[in-house]
Design a protein around this motif. Structure first.
Motif: not given
Length: 174
Positions: A80-88
């Motif tokens: 992933x380019x960045x950590x997701x803004x929402x916990x997945x």
């Protein structure tokens, strides 16, 4: 013959009243708060099937205004380019990357047919959504997120759903 005519004359007003008072059929995707006829028209077309990227340099380039069916991979296999803004979801979740060249800066709708989490990134920064809407009973599309996108390359990062495929489009918002 006279009896048949009499019955028709008696039943006709009842049929007319029941037809007039019948509830109208629910409009498709009525849970979405905007007019999305343009997005639904895109979703009515045949999607172009592509493999989503596992890494930034392998992400396919999408075009605005077209429907895609992205084949995703297990989330742990994607850089992933960045950590997701929402916990997945961790176990069993799928993910993938794609990019879109935006010719003219403006408001755009990213539409998905399933409840994947989507992060949109430009110039290394996660872009906040301006608005979103959806209808869990609809899959054409199910979820629409509005972003102010800059001109240039924009990255779409999908994560956090157990499905293997997502249909999506990016369209200019009215």
């Amino acid at each position: 013959m006279a009896l048949r005519t009499l019955l028709l004359r008696a039943l006709l007003p009842l049929l007319a009243v029941s037809w007039i008072t019948a509830a109208p059929a629910a409009a498709p995707c009525e849970g979405i708060k905007w007019d999305v006829a343009d997005v639904r028209a895109v979703f009515a077309g045949e999607p172009l099937a592509l493999a989503a990227g596992r890494a930034r340099d392998a992400a396919p380039r999408l075009e605005s205004g077209r429907l895609y069916a992205l084949q995703l991979v297990p989330q742990e296999a994607v850089s992933l380019i960045a950590p997701p803004a929402k916990k997945t979801l961790a176990d069993g979740a799928s993910a993938g990357l794609a990019r879109v060249r935006i010719a003219q800066a403006g408001r755009y709708r990213v539409a998905l047919d399933v409840p994947f989490w989507i992060d949109v990134l430009a110039a290394g920064q996660s872009l906040p959504s301006l608005d979103f809407s959806g209808d869990p009973a609809c899959s054409a599309p199910r979820k629409i997120v509005v972003y102010a996108l800059p001109a240039g390359e924009v990255w779409l990062q999908l994560s956090g759903h157990a499905g293997e495929t997502v249909r999506l489009s990016v369209t200019a918002a009215p």
